[in-house]
Design a protein around this motif. Structure first.
Motif, mmCIF file in Angstrom:
data_model
loop_
_atom_site.group_PDB
_atom_site.id
_atom_site.type_symbol
_atom_site.label_atom_id
_atom_site.label_comp_id
_atom_site.label_asym_id
_atom_site.label_seq_id
_atom_site.Cartn_x
_atom_site.Cartn_y
_atom_site.Cartn_z
ATOM 1 N N ASP A 1 -19.406 -7.446 25.498
ATOM 2 C CA ASP A 1 -19.783 -8.805 25.120
ATOM 3 C C ASP A 1 -19.016 -9.317 23.896
ATOM 4 O O ASP A 1 -19.186 -10.470 23.495
ATOM 5 C CB ASP A 1 -21.278 -8.923 24.891
ATOM 6 C CG ASP A 1 -21.791 -7.996 23.795
ATOM 7 O OD1 ASP A 1 -20.992 -7.186 23.279
ATOM 8 O OD2 ASP A 1 -22.984 -8.082 23.464
ATOM 9 N N LYS A 2 -18.174 -8.460 23.318
ATOM 10 C CA LYS A 2 -17.339 -8.888 22.196
ATOM 11 C C LYS A 2 -15.877 -9.061 22.593
ATOM 12 O O LYS A 2 -15.060 -9.518 21.800
ATOM 13 C CB LYS A 2 -17.424 -7.876 21.045
ATOM 14 C CG LYS A 2 -18.830 -7.612 20.525
ATOM 15 C CD LYS A 2 -19.457 -8.861 19.927
ATOM 16 C CE LYS A 2 -20.849 -8.552 19.367
ATOM 17 N NZ LYS A 2 -21.527 -9.778 18.894
ATOM 18 N N MET A 3 -15.542 -8.669 23.811
ATOM 19 C CA MET A 3 -14.159 -8.800 24.265
ATOM 20 C C MET A 3 -13.827 -10.272 24.490
ATOM 21 O O MET A 3 -14.701 -11.069 24.858
ATOM 22 C CB MET A 3 -13.935 -7.995 25.556
ATOM 23 C CG MET A 3 -14.047 -6.501 25.357
ATOM 24 S SD MET A 3 -13.725 -5.557 26.876
ATOM 25 C CE MET A 3 -11.972 -5.873 27.110
ATOM 26 N N PRO A 4 -12.571 -10.652 24.265
ATOM 27 C CA PRO A 4 -12.220 -12.073 24.431
ATOM 28 C C PRO A 4 -12.340 -12.511 25.889
ATOM 29 O O PRO A 4 -11.860 -11.826 26.800
ATOM 30 C CB PRO A 4 -10.769 -12.142 23.945
ATOM 31 C CG PRO A 4 -10.258 -10.747 24.022
ATOM 32 C CD PRO A 4 -11.439 -9.849 23.791
ATOM 33 N N LEU A 5 -12.994 -13.637 26.081
ATOM 34 C CA LEU A 5 -13.110 -14.229 27.408
ATOM 35 C C LEU A 5 -11.915 -15.145 27.658
ATOM 36 O O LEU A 5 -11.219 -15.539 26.721
ATOM 37 C CB LEU A 5 -14.406 -15.028 27.507
ATOM 38 C CG LEU A 5 -15.690 -14.195 27.595
ATOM 39 C CD1 LEU A 5 -16.911 -15.075 27.353
ATOM 40 C CD2 LEU A 5 -15.794 -13.502 28.942
ATOM 41 N N PRO A 6 -11.663 -15.486 28.915
ATOM 42 C CA PRO A 6 -10.557 -16.420 29.191
ATOM 43 C C PRO A 6 -10.750 -17.711 28.414
ATOM 44 O O PRO A 6 -11.865 -18.221 28.300
ATOM 45 C CB PRO A 6 -10.665 -16.669 30.698
ATOM 46 C CG PRO A 6 -11.450 -15.535 31.229
ATOM 47 C CD PRO A 6 -12.341 -15.057 30.143
ATOM 48 N N LYS A 7 -9.660 -18.218 27.891
ATOM 49 C CA LYS A 7 -9.730 -19.485 27.168
ATOM 50 C C LYS A 7 -9.614 -20.615 28.174
ATOM 51 O O LYS A 7 -8.648 -20.700 28.918
ATOM 52 C CB LYS A 7 -8.601 -19.572 26.139
ATOM 53 C CG LYS A 7 -8.703 -18.511 25.041
ATOM 54 C CD LYS A 7 -7.679 -18.784 23.960
ATOM 55 C CE LYS A 7 -7.663 -17.666 22.928
ATOM 56 N NZ LYS A 7 -8.960 -17.405 22.333
#
Length: 655
Positions: free
Chosen positions: A310-316
């Motif tokens: 839940d801390k990993m970067p999500l697609p922008k």
């Protein structure tokens, strides 16, 4: 539990069979593979493919791919596996499974097949060189529903006979339905999703085997993952786009809350993709695939990620993604997955429009002559019918001589491949001849594919009809006698408006005049592509009459839907007037040139046949002009063609 037999579809025709298929993935680069391994003997679709890493002897952990497609289409080898094949380089075996679709057998056949496939993997793990204690079920849309059901690790599923080991170690559900019974209510609440799931012909109704509102509650419950949450449930990764127009985002919210309540928050990871739509390219972005890989490594290899999931970067979301672009929600469209389809050029919606709303470079649609306009004494130009776009304006022309107290109305929607032309171009001339017969003529502009995607122009067209009714008294119009008339893409739009009379899912009442009906009493369709965009190339290949280029990413139809049409067959179905025909459609006149090289004449033949089959012989009149080309050719301006249409309208509206 015995699933229902699929009942008759009532007042709508079945879709053409077999269902349209998506383009295949390129599997040539995977050296170690076994294809079409049977896991059952009841049906030809009970087979799977397995792709292995190039190095190592196994046993390998497994990602089990369950394809999507509304339970009615899709395949184990379609382009959705393209990025997943990369996981073989990370030491995973990819198993891609076919199962019986709704056209083969209703629920629970698909679930039983998926469970039988897992059972086969357990029983034959050694010779397949896989580790059956490390299987992750994965799928999107319908495949997400099936994966979530596998995650529950039921010892036995309703309809199963004998012992089946369908245990998985974890599961990934991307935008899958979790409670069919509330999908339409959620769609109505969010205001942008299509609420047609309860309809008899919807993918969910076909899958269950009965219209959802009439289905046995126990059968519906059995199909919903939310029903099966229990102590044996495997860790689940849920992801869903917040602007999903097909499966409401609230479906995954429901499942997430239910799992948290019954199993605790540690049993589920929910990572919404802000602004993403259904089957959006954001799901296959590098950032999101890194999340998928980290989830697999954690639960199949015991390797903790450097950052919690839940801390990993999500697609922008530089935009809202391709799936939302279908529905006019704006934003830039990320490129399709590499190798899945040819690169798509920038969508017109991402290009600043030319000053003053000028047409696309290289095309200047001729305007109707000043002489014709000046001869109309009472006209009202550029009247706004909604306020969501500067495009939403109409022109109203009234007859010089009133023959009746209230004028019946012709509403004209111009053509132009969904992307060009204008409400005042010269294609309006045949419709204006109706002024001499006492008709009022409305010519409406609408949002084209440079600005918005389907169904935005349908919303616009229905807002025009509501405006006409709301202003009928002011301008002396008859609100009970309204016909729509359009050529080419305008014929498609006119037809779509007519066949969806009364369909609340295709109204945007925020445009105004929500108390008015958008129903029409007649339709004139000149050479519209109304029998399904995916059939156009097939028809041209069979006839040799035109170029089979509609399936290309840059085709007008692909730009209109916001993605190459072979990759969005369910959206193509939703956008097909032929799939919306019902018993009470208004009378149609369909005119088509027999030598049309742009829209196959077979489109109109199939559309007319379907209307007459469903609504009764004679509801659609078809006139094919031998040897004549597509609209834009001068033959559409010949007096006899407009007289044919006006005679039809006189008969239907003035009787």
């Amino acid at each position: 539990m015995k699933p229902f037999d699929l009942p008759p579809l009532g007042d709508k025709p079945p879709l053409d069979c077999p269902p349209p298929e998506m383009p295949e993935a390129d599997i040539s680069g995977v050296k170690n593979r076994l294809l079409d391994i049977p896991y059952g003997a009841e049906h030809p679709r009970q087979v799977f493919d397995i792709y292995y890493p190039e190095t190592g002897f196994g046993p390998f952990p497994v990602l089990l791919h369950l394809h999507g497609g509304g339970f009615a289409m899709g395949d184990k080898r379609d382009f959705h596996i393209q990025e997943l094949l990369e996981l073989t380089k990370a030491g995973y075996a990819l198993v891609s499974c076919n199962y019986r679709r709704s056209g083969d057998a209703p629920f629970p056949a698909a679930v039983l097949d998926c469970r039988a496939c897992v059972d086969f993997l357990h029983r034959r793990a050694r010779e397949l060189r896989i580790d059956d204690a490390r299987i992750c079920a994965y799928g999107g849309s319908a495949g997400g529903n099936l994966s979530a059901l596998l995650a529950m690790n039921n010892p036995r599923f309703p309809g199963e006979t004998g012992e089946v080991n369908a245990a998985v170690a974890c599961a990934v559900d991307w935008f899958g339905p979790t409670d069919f019974s509330v999908m339409d209510a959620q769609a109505r609440e969010n205001g942008f999703s299509l609420c047609d799931h309860d309809a008899p012909e919807s993918p969910e109704s076909r899958y269950i085997g009965a219209p959802l509102p009439l289905a046995d509650r126990a059968l519906l419950d059995a199909a919903n993952p939310i029903t099966h949450i229990g102590p044996a449930m495997a860790p689940l990764l849920l992801q869903h786009g917040t602007r999903d127009v097909l499966v409401p985002f609230a479906q995954s919210e429901l499942l997430f809350r239910a799992v948290c309540d019954r199993r605790g928050p540690e049993a589920v990871t929910f990572l919404p993709l802000e602004g993403a739509g259904h089957d959006d390219p954001m799901f296959k972005s590098p950032e999101n695939l890194a999340i998928l890989r980290a989830f697999l490594d954690l639960h199949l290899k015991g390797v903790a990620p450097a950052l919690p999931l839940d801390k990993m970067p999500l697609p922008k979301a530089g935009g809202v993604g391709a799936a939302n672009a279908h529905f006019g929600l704006g934003g830039a469209m990320p490129p399709p997955p590499p190798g899945a389809v040819p690169p798509m050029p920038p969508l017109p919606g991402t290009i600043p429009p030319p000053p003053g709303g000028a047409p696309l470079p290289g095309f200047e649609p001729p305007e109707i002559s000043r002489e014709i306009l000046d001869a109309i004494r009472e006209k009202y130009l550029d009247l706004p019918y909604a306020d969501q776009s500067p495009t939403q304006k109409l022109d109203l022309y009234l007859p010089n001589l009133r023959r009746e107290e209230k004028c019946p109305v012709i509403v004209h929607f111009h053509g132009g491949a969904f992307m060009i032309c204008d409400k005042r171009d010269d294609a309006l001339e045949p419709m204006l001849r109706g002024l001499d017969r006492g008709y009022a003529v409305v010519s409406a502009e609408y949002r084209k594919s440079r600005e918005a995607r389907f169904p935005a122009m349908v919303y616009d067209a229905k807002a025009v009809i509501r405006w006409v009714r709301a202003n009928a008294e002011r301008y002396g119009l008859d609100p009970e006698r309204i016909a729509v008339w359009g050529p080419s893409s305008g014929g498609w739009l006119s037809s779509y408006v007519a066949v969806t009379n009364g369909d609340a899912a295709l109204e945007d009442l925020t445009m105004g005049n929500g108390e008015q009906s958008s129903a029409v009493q007649a339709c004139v369709d000149w050479c519209g592509p109304c029998a399904g965009f995916l059939r156009m190339d097939e028809m041209f290949r069979a006839s040799g009459a035109g170029m089979a280029d509609h399936d290309l990413p840059q085709s007008p139809e692909s730009l209109f839907l916001g993605a190459p049409i072979p990759t969005v067959p369910e959206l193509v179905r939703l956008s097909s007037p032929i799939a919306q025909v019902k018993k009470d459609v208004p009378p149609f006149l369909i005119v088509h040139g027999g030598a049309d090289a742009v829209v196959p004449v077979e489109q109109s033949v199939a559309f007319a046949e379907t209307i007459n089959t469903v609504a009764g012989e004679g509801r659609a009149r078809l006139h094919i002009a031998p040897g004549k080309p597509h609209h834009g050719d001068p033959w559409y301006h010949e007096m006899w063609v407009s007289d044919l249409a006006l005679d039809f309208l006189d008969e239907v509206l003035k009787r």
